[in-house]
Motif scaffolding. Structure first.
Motif, mmCIF file in Angstrom:
data_model
loop_
_atom_site.group_PDB
_atom_site.id
_atom_site.type_symbol
_atom_site.label_atom_id
_atom_site.label_comp_id
_atom_site.label_asym_id
_atom_site.label_seq_id
_atom_site.Cartn_x
_atom_site.Cartn_y
_atom_site.Cartn_z
ATOM 1 N N LEU A 129 0.583 -1.200 -0.046
ATOM 2 C CA LEU A 129 -0.001 -0.058 0.098
ATOM 3 C C LEU A 129 0.849 1.148 0.028
ATOM 4 C CD1 LEU A 129 -2.664 1.206 0.096
ATOM 5 C CD2 LEU A 129 -2.943 0.991 2.517
ATOM 6 N N ALA A 130 1.845 1.344 0.717
ATOM 7 C CA ALA A 130 2.669 2.642 1.053
ATOM 8 C C ALA A 130 3.157 2.717 -0.441
ATOM 9 C CB ALA A 130 3.923 2.204 2.010
ATOM 10 N N LYS B 206 3.328 9.291 -4.538
ATOM 11 C CA LYS B 206 3.260 10.025 -5.776
ATOM 12 C C LYS B 206 4.654 10.052 -6.581
ATOM 13 C CE LYS B 206 -0.889 12.060 -4.231
ATOM 14 N NZ LYS B 206 -1.993 12.566 -4.865
ATOM 15 N N ARG B 207 3.972 10.286 -7.904
ATOM 16 C CA ARG B 207 5.049 10.176 -8.903
ATOM 17 C C ARG B 207 4.537 10.975 -10.494
ATOM 18 N NH1 ARG B 207 3.717 5.066 -7.968
ATOM 19 N NH2 ARG B 207 2.782 3.695 -9.694
ATOM 20 N N GLY C 237 0.650 11.703 -9.321
ATOM 21 C CA GLY C 237 -0.228 11.004 -8.760
ATOM 22 C C GLY C 237 0.158 9.672 -8.213
ATOM 23 N N ASN C 238 -0.653 8.787 -7.785
ATOM 24 C CA ASN C 238 -0.266 7.488 -7.247
ATOM 25 C C ASN C 238 -0.717 6.452 -8.573
ATOM 26 O OD1 ASN C 238 -2.524 6.789 -6.517
ATOM 27 N ND2 ASN C 238 -2.092 7.557 -4.528
ATOM 28 N N LYS C 239 -0.396 5.272 -8.061
ATOM 29 C CA LYS C 239 -0.790 4.023 -8.706
ATOM 30 C C LYS C 239 -2.271 4.096 -8.894
ATOM 31 C CE LYS C 239 -0.896 -1.015 -9.067
ATOM 32 N NZ LYS C 239 -0.378 -2.417 -8.321
ATOM 33 N N PHE C 240 -3.042 4.446 -7.820
ATOM 34 C CA PHE C 240 -4.574 4.124 -7.795
ATOM 35 C C PHE C 240 -5.109 5.447 -8.820
ATOM 36 C CE2 PHE C 240 -3.291 2.579 -3.568
ATOM 37 C CZ PHE C 240 -3.520 1.188 -3.817
#
Length: 732
Positions: free
Chosen positions: A369-370, A375-376, A391-394
């Motif tokens: 999860l972490a 963010k990338r 944003g992140n993977k989600f």
């Protein structure tokens, strides 16, 4: 005493100079000796074999395979190196002059290497440190480097490379004329962006062939050879413009350009017509399928003969069945519809707060999860442009999960030729091909069931039950019509049930048929194996691909005969000799001609007054058409298929996963999928040539249409019997 001392110092100085001269001579002799020894070691292949004259005589540059549409547009390249070779006659004189003026002004005078250039490099560039002294490599030596590359040999790498290139260049010049060497050079030189050769560069940056290049355009491409990234005209236009003008000035210095021409050309702005088939997605999914199929064809040819064709290097020409004009129409139609519907879907998603629920589910399933929440920078495809966000993977997963996708497949039913293949929204960003994806087929399956009934003795005027009821044998399954209507006191005519896509009569028809009859037809149509006997398959719970259902509808359009779909018409080698030509196999008979004529007449009614009526009412398409919509449970998949005797058009629209979808009729086949096909049909209808070729009229006997002339409903019981006995002759 002073004179004696002066003489002594003079003598000592002379002795020192003599000693220095002696040492210098020894060093020079040793240097020459070492150079001769090194030359001998290179010549006798101590540092690896040198190409001999036989090998040099057989130089053939690798060349990309070109993929052509049916209307002769290049729609793709298949390559190890993106290269298209040209002939000597295609090289403009000003292009050759630009290269010679810039890279090797004594090209026509030397024998492969230029001693004067080496002396210039030694004294001006090395001893005096003047970077303007230039390099010592001739065009011939550069060609050798392009063709054979360089190996690492430690601290001696540079002299070994130079010696190898001198020896090989001299051998090359003994075999080829000067202009032939220029041709080899232009066909092999790299221009960056994974493209090789002047023809590919001309296509990429100016969207034209090399023989069409203007002087200033030729100067841009020749200028790139100094550093193809730094002087890339798309990436660094200011650098490219400056370098172009340097090349023009060098041409002027060598009197290839007059002062007046040089001045006027240098004032011109840098104008590109950038054309990158890899960046564009037009027909990208189709070209990928062509590549896979061509590889199979070549493997068979190579196995059955003594040939050894290479798809990526032999410059093959692959001629396909795709109509580029209709392909572009289809892609634009899909994009326009999805851009509108995407906004509607997102409004629905915001109103029911689905994103928060969806994200919570994804996060709970994450094993890291972490890391997934970190963010990338993300590059995400969108219809307006590829957007970059933090944003992140989600965020990335949600972006694509909520995105509506569409696939379009258009074929010629009489031959099985694929006219258009749109596998999704963007081949580079979303390469998974939705034409081949299996999704719930919904009511688009119903014509298969109804055709099976007609094939086995049913008529368009047979009447079916339209009453809701439980089916205890199937877990008390209780189907209903889409609008939840039913007519317990009336039966509905088979033709009317189909044009309105009614579920209850369809289930009644399913139970009236023998199960084996439907399964046999599905097997003939090459559908995936059906491993259950649930009556829900009559309503389209079977998962089919767009390819499978379009191929099946091709049988309806082709008098009951189904052709295998094909994408390639012929393949030629680079000399134009045909090495493969598609031979349309005999179509497989699935239905009787009368069955398909009756079914088509019913589906024409669907266009006139049924689920496909928007074709007429909203889009005002006048051509004869038969059509069928499909809307899967909960609006997860939307389908629309239409056909004439000469074309079958189908589209699927939906999200990549079934957990995100419309919750209303906006996700129905008639609302979501039909507009795409309608837009395509409208464009074809407006094009005189395409209309004449594809929107041909049905040749269905009048008696077939007459066989549908029966009331849409028939009352059951005594009242129905009374009406049938005493109604007037023209009463329905």
């Amino acid at each position: 005493m002073l004179k004696l001392k002066a003489r002594y110092l003079k003598f000592k100085k002379r002795k020192f100079l003599f000693r220095m001269f002696k040492y210098l001579t020894i060093l020079v002799v040793l240097g020459i000796g070492m150079l001769v020894a090194l030359f001998a070691l290179v010549y006798f292949n101590f540092f690896g074999p040198l190409p001999n004259k036989a090998q040099l005589s057989g130089i053939i540059n690798e060349e990309a395979a070109l993929v052509y549409s049916e209307d002769d547009v290049i729609i793709g390249k298949i390559f190890a190196e993106n290269r298209t070779n040209v002939k000597l006659s295609q090289l403009p004189q000003h292009l050759k002059e630009a290269l010679i003026a810039t890279e090797d002004k004594r090209f026509y005078e030397h024998i492969g290497y230029d001693s004067r250039s080496y002396l210039r490099v030694l004294f001006k560039s090395i001893l005096l440190g003047d970077k303007s002294g230039g390099g010592g490599s001739t065009i011939t030596q550069q060609l050798i480097k392009n063709l054979f590359g360089r190996n690492y040999n430690g601290v001696l790498s540079l002299p070994i490379h130079k010696i190898k290139e001198v020896i090989t260049a001299k051998r090359l010049e003994e075999i080829y004329a000067k202009d032939e060497i220029l041709l080899l050079y232009f066909n092999s030189v790299p221009f960056g962006e994974n493209i090789y050769g002047i023809e590919s560069a001309a296509n990429r940056f100016f969207n034209k062939s090399v023989n069409e290049l203007k002087i200033e355009e030729a100067a841009v491409l020749v200028g790139m050879l100094k550093a193809n990234t730094k002087y890339n005209p798309r990436m660094h236009p200011k650098n490219a413009l400056q370098r172009r003008n340097t090349v023009l000035q060098l041409m002027n210095n060598q009197t290839y350009l007059s002062d007046k021409a040089n001045d006027s050309l240098q004032k011109l702005p840098l104008i590109l017509d950038y054309e990158n088939l890899n960046l564009k997605t037009t027909a990208g999914y189709f070209v990928y399928q062509v590549k896979q199929k061509t590889a199979e064809i070549l493997a068979e040819i190579n196995e059955e003969s003594d040939k050894n064709y290479n798809l990526e290097t032999d410059g093959l020409k692959i001629h396909t069945t795709l109509n580029y004009k209709i392909q572009v129409i289809a892609e634009k139609a899909a994009q326009a519809q999805l851009m509108i519907k995407q906004k509607q879907l997102e409004r629905e998603l915001r109103s029911n707060n689905l994103k928060a629920k969806w994200l919570k589910k994804q996060e709970s399933a994450s094993v890291q999860l972490a890391a997934d929440q970190k963010k990338r920078q993300l590059s995400l495809f969108d219809w307006d442009s590829t957007q970059t966000i933090q944003g992140n993977k989600f965020d990335s997963l949600w972006h694509y999960a909520k995105m509506l996708n569409a696939s379009v497949l258009i074929t010629h039913p009489k031959t099985g030729a694929v006219i258009t293949w749109v596998g999704g929204n963007n081949f580079r960003a979303l390469p998974f091909d939705m034409v081949l994806s299996h999704r719930q087929i919904a009511s688009a399956f119903k014509p298969i069931l109804y055709a099976t009934a007609l094939e086995n003795g049913f008529s368009a005027c047979d009447y079916l039950e339209n009453e809701e009821k439980n089916y205890p044998a199937y877990d008390n399954w209780r189907p209903s019509n889409a609008d939840h209507s039913s007519t317990p006191d009336q039966k509905v005519a088979l033709w009317n049930a189909l044009i309105h896509s009614m579920n209850l009569p369809t289930i009644d028809l399913f139970f009236k048929l023998e199960e084996k009859q439907l399964l046999d037809i599905c097997k003939k149509l090459k559908f995936p194996a059906i491993d259950n006997n649930s009556p829900s398959i009559a309503l389209g719970t079977l998962d089919l691909s767009l390819l499978e259902i379009i191929r099946a509808y091709g049988a309806f359009a082709n008098q009951g005969n189904m052709n295998e779909l094909h994408l390639i018409s012929k393949i030629t080698d680079k000399a134009g000799h045909i090495i493969y030509e598609n031979k349309v196999e005999k179509a497989e008979r699935i239905f009787k001609a009368a069955t398909c004529q009756t079914l088509t007449a019913i589906l024409q009614k669907a266009v006139a007054q049924g689920t496909g009526s928007k074709i007429r009412n909203t889009y005002h398409i006048k051509s004869q058409l038969a059509s069928k919509t499909g809307t899967a449970q909960d609006y997860t998949n939307a389908w629309f298929i239409a056909y004439t005797p000469s074309i079958v058009l189908g589209t699927w629209v939906g999200n990549s996963k079934n957990d995100i979808h419309f919750k209303s009729g906006k996700g129905a086949g008639s609302s979501l999928a039909l507009p795409i096909v309608a837009t395509i049909l409208l464009a074809i209808e407006k094009d005189v040539q395409l209309r004449k070729q594809y929107l041909t009229a049905f040749t269905i006997p009048d008696e077939i249409y007459a066989s549908l002339e029966c009331p849409a409903y028939k009352e059951k019981g005594i009242k129905g019997l009374f009406n049938r006995l005493f109604k007037k002759p023209n009463q329905k």
